[in-house]
Design a protein around this motif. Structure first.
Motif, PDB file in Angstrom:
ATOM      1  N   TYR A 173       6.812  -6.922   2.652  1.00 56.79           N
ATOM      2  CA  TYR A 173       7.882  -6.037   3.115  1.00 56.79           C
ATOM      3  C   TYR A 173       9.008  -6.820   3.800  1.00 56.79           C
ATOM      4  O   TYR A 173      10.183  -6.496   3.631  1.00 56.79           O
TER       5      TYR A 173
ATOM      6  N   TYR B 241       8.425  -2.913   8.384  1.00 56.12           N
ATOM      7  CA  TYR B 241       7.114  -2.323   8.110  1.00 56.12           C
ATOM      8  C   TYR B 241       6.102  -2.740   9.166  1.00 56.12           C
ATOM      9  O   TYR B 241       5.295  -1.926   9.629  1.00 56.12           O
TER      10      TYR B 241
ATOM     11  N   ARG C 178       8.652   5.410   4.837  1.00 53.28           N
ATOM     12  CA  ARG C 178       8.063   4.116   5.195  1.00 53.28           C
ATOM     13  C   ARG C 178       7.073   4.235   6.348  1.00 53.28           C
ATOM     14  O   ARG C 178       6.011   3.597   6.330  1.00 53.28           O
TER      15      ARG C 178
END
Length: 580
Positions: A373, A416, A455
Motif C-alpha cells: 500500500y 493503510y 480503505r
C-alpha cells in the motif's frame, strides 16, 4: 456509453498485446468484434491464481475498448465438466460427496447452507461478485447450457465424423503404454495439473477407446448421471450411438443428432470452442507449454473445426506471501473475494497489471500488505505530480479505471498502515476511530469516517482476519508502577521531555518529530538535527527509548508506529501511563 480514451503508453505489455490482437482480428475476422476469452471451472473456490486467467485478457480487452474497437471478453464457465474430487476447505463436505464424482458440476448439490441450486453456481457466484467489484466486463457462457440445449450439436457430430483425424493427432503425443493402473493414475495427475493451471478444466482421458475404436465424446450415464461411460458403437450415417456405463453396467442406444446429455472430451472441447466463438486471444497457464498439453494439442485439433489457435501468453503462477503455488484442490487458498476483503480493487488490479503475464508474483495477506500500500500510494502521488515513469503510469491507469470510467475509490486515502494501527488499537470502535483520525492533521480534520472508506474497512478486515491474536495491540489499563520506579534518571528525563511536548505536538507529524527528537535533545543536539549531524549512538538511544514507551503503553517490545499509538491512546491516558 464507453469512454473512448487515447491508448496508454505503448511501453507496457498490455498495449503490445492489444496491438497484436487487433492486427490478428483484422486478419481473421475483419469488421467483427474482437474476441478474447477465459475459462474457469467452478469445481471449488476459484482462487487468485485463476484470476490471472481473467485479468490478462480483461486488461487487453479494456485497452482495445479504449481505442474505440468493439470487443467481447468471453468467460466460459466449465460447469459441465465432471466433478473430479471433493476439494479441501469446503464447508459441509464429507465422504458422502464422493458419490457425486463423475457427474457434471451442475448436477452436484451445493455445499451445505448455500443459497444456490448446485455446486457450480455456488462457486461461480462468488467470482462473479468479485469481478464486478474489480470492474471486469465479460460475457459469461455456461457450458452446461451450451451442451444441454444442443448448441454444439453440429460440432459434436463433426468431431465424431473426424474421430480418426483427432485420434491421429492425439497419438503423436501419447506415451508408450504403461500398465493400466499406472497409466490411469498418470492421466489423473495430468488432468489435475491442467485444472489447477486455471485454463479451463481437464478430462481424465482423451476419449473412449475400446474395441469399437476411438471416440472424442463422453455421454453422461442415463442411470447414475456420471461420465464413467464407454462408447461401444456409433453409426455416422444414422448417428446411432451405444454406450455402456462402467459404474453400474447401464447401457443405452441413442441418436446423437438428438441427444444432449454428454460432451466432447477436454482436448477436443477447448479447440472446438475456439473455432465456434472465433477466439483471437486467450492466455493459458505455464503447464500448457509442455508437449501434449491441451493448448499445444488444441492448436492442431482446432483446424479440424475450421479455426485457428488463439494467440496469447503462457502466464506464470500467482502465490501468497509464505505460500507455495496455489491449488484449489489443496483447500484453504485465498480467493479474489478474500483479497477484496482487505484490498481496494485498484490495488488488486495493479498487482496483475504491473507484471508481465510470464512473471510470477505474490499477493500479500501478511504484514507485507502495508508495504504494498505504501508503494501504491507513492505511485499515486507520482502520477498526480506528473513524475511517474511511462510503464508505471500505464499500470496505474489500468488499475484505477476501465474504458467505462473510474472505479470507486476512497475519497481521502490515509496510509493503510495508519488505518490498520488505529483499527487494531480501537477494536473497531467508530467514535474512537474518528477521534484519532481527526487528530492526525489538525489543520484539516476528518469530519466523517466515510471519507476514509472503503480503505478503513479493508484495513480493519485485515487486522481482524490476518493478524494473530498474540500480535494484536492491547493498551494497558494501569501504569506499570514497578517499571516506572526502576527507571534511572536519564530514562525518567526522557519521559518528562515527551510528556512536556505532547500538547504542542499533538498531530501525526508533530508526534513523529517529538518521539524521534527526545533522544537527540537528551544528547545535547537539536530536535531538528539530521542523521548526518548525529553520531551513530543516537539511533541506539532512539531504539531504547521506543522500547521503553512500548513497554509502558502496551507491555511489549514493539507495536504500531508510536505517533499513531500515542494519538490512539489519547493525551490524558498517555500521561498517566508514562508516570505523570
Amino acid at each position: 456509453m464507453p469512454i473512448v480514451a487515447q491508448s496508454t503508453e505503448t511501453t507496457d505489455w498490455v498495449s503490445r498485446f492489444a496491438d497484436e490482437v487487433i492486427e490478428e482480428s483484422e486478419r481473421r475476422a475483419p469488421g467483427k468484434p474482437v474476441v478474447v476469452a477465459s475459462g474457469l471451472s467452478p469445481s471449488g473456490p476459484i482462487h487468485l491464481g485463476n484470476l490471472r486467467e481473467v485479468m490478462t485478457p480483461h486488461l487487453v480487452a479494456d485497452e482495445i475498448r479504449r481505442r474505440g474497437h468493439e470487443v467481447r471478453h468471453l468467460i466460459s464457465w466449465d460447469d459441465y465438466d465432471r466433478y473430479r474430487k471433493v476439494p479441501n476447505g469446503v464447508e459441509g463436505t464429507d465422504a458422502s460427496w464422493a458419490e457425486h464424482i463423475g457427474k457434471p458440476l451442475t448436477s452436484v448439490p451445493a455445499p451445505a447452507g448455500s443459497a444456490y441450486p448446485n455446486w457450480a453456481e455456488h462457486f461461480k457466484a462468488a467470482m462473479v461478485a468479485s469481478l464486478a467489484e474489480l470492474g471486469v466486463e465479460f460475457d459469461g457462457i455456461s457450458q452446461t447450457a451450451q451442451y444441454t440445449s444442443g448448441v454444439y450439436r453440429e460440432q459434436i457430430l463433426h468431431a465424431m465424423k473426424h474421430r480418426g483425424d483427432i485420434d491421429a493427432i492425439l497419438e503423436q503425443y501419447r506415451t508408450k503404454k504403461a500398465p493400466a493402473k499406472k497409466q490411469q493414475q498418470k492421466a489423473v495427475d495430468a488432468a489435475e495439473l491442467e485444472a489447477e493451471a486455471g485454463s479451463g478444466a481437464a478430462e481424465e482421458d482423451d476419449g473412449s477407446s475400446g474395441s469399437a475404436g476411438y471416440f472424442p465424446y463422453k455421454p453422461f450415464c442415463g442411470a447414475c448421471g456420471k461420465d464413467l461411460t464407454t462408447v461401444t458403437a456409433y453409426d455416422d450415417d444414422t448417428t446411432e450411438l451405444t454406450y455402456v456405463c462402467t459404474e453400474d453396467g447401464f447401457t443405452e442406444t441413442v441418436l446423437l443428432s438428438e441427444f444432449n446429455r454428454g460432451k466432447l472430451v477436454w482436448k477436443v472441447d477447448w479447440p472446438m470452442r475456439w473455432a465456434y466463438e472465433g477466439v483471437i486471444f486467450e492466455p493459458s497457464g505455464v503447464d500448457h507449454s509442455s508437449p501434449g498439453s491441451s493448448f499445444q494439442v488444441g492448436g492442431q485439433i482446432v483446424g479440424i473445426f475450421g479455426g485457428e489457435r488463439p494467440i496469447g501468453p503462457m502466464y506464470a503462477f500467482v502465490g501468497i506471501s509464505g505460500m507455495a503455488k496455489m491449488s484449489s484442490s489443496k483447500g484453504g487458498v485465498p480467493t479474489p473475494a478474500d483479497a477484496l476483503q482487505i484490498m481496494e480493487p485498484q490495488l488488486l488490479r495493479w498487482l496483475y497489471a504491473r507484471r508481465r503475464p510470464n512473471q510470477s508474483f505474490k499477493i500479500a495477506f501478511d504484514q507485507e500488505i502495508q508495504r504494498l500500500y505504501d508503494e501504491w500510494d507513492k505511485l499515486d502521488a507520482k502520477v498526480a505530480e506528473g513524475s511517474a515513469l511511462p510503464a508505471d503510469l500505464a499500470a496505474h491507469a489500468r488499475a484505477v479505471r476501465t474504458a467505462e470510467g473510474e472505479l470507486p475509490r476512497t475519497p481521502r486515502p490515509m496510509p493503510y498502515r495508519t488505518l490498520a494501527s488505529v483499527a487494531d488499537i480501537t477494536a473497531g470502535a467508530e467514535d474512537q476511530t474518528l477521534r484519532i483520525l481527526s487528530e492526525l492533521d489538525p489543520s484539516d480534520p476528518l469530519s466523517t469516517l466515510d471519507e476514509v472508506r472503503p480503505r478503513l474497512d479493508k484495513a480493519e478486515a485485515w487486522i481482524n482476519a490476518h493478524v494473530p491474536a498474540d500480535q494484536r495491540t492491547i493498551v494497558r489499563d494501569e501504569p506499570d508502577t514497578e517499571l516506572l520506579k526502576s527507571l534511572d534518571e536519564p530514562s525518567q528525563q526522557s519521559l518528562r521531555l515527551l510528556r512536556d511536548g505532547l500538547a504542542d505536538h499533538w498531530s501525526l507529524d508533530g508526534l513523529s518529530h517529538l518521539v524521534y527528537g527526545v533522544p537527540k535533545v537528551q544528547a545535547g543536539f537539536s530536535a531538528d538535527a539530521t542523521a548526518k549531524e548525529l553520531p551513530p549512538e543516537i539511533k541506539t538511544a532512539q531504539r531504547t527509548f521506543f522500547a521503553l514507551l512500548y513497554h509502558l503503553l502496551v507491555s511489549r517490545d514493539t507495536g504500531p508506529r508510536l505517533p499513531t499509538l500515542l494519538l490512539a491512546v489519547g493525551q490524558e491516558r498517555v500521561r498517566r501511563l508514562l508516570g505523570e
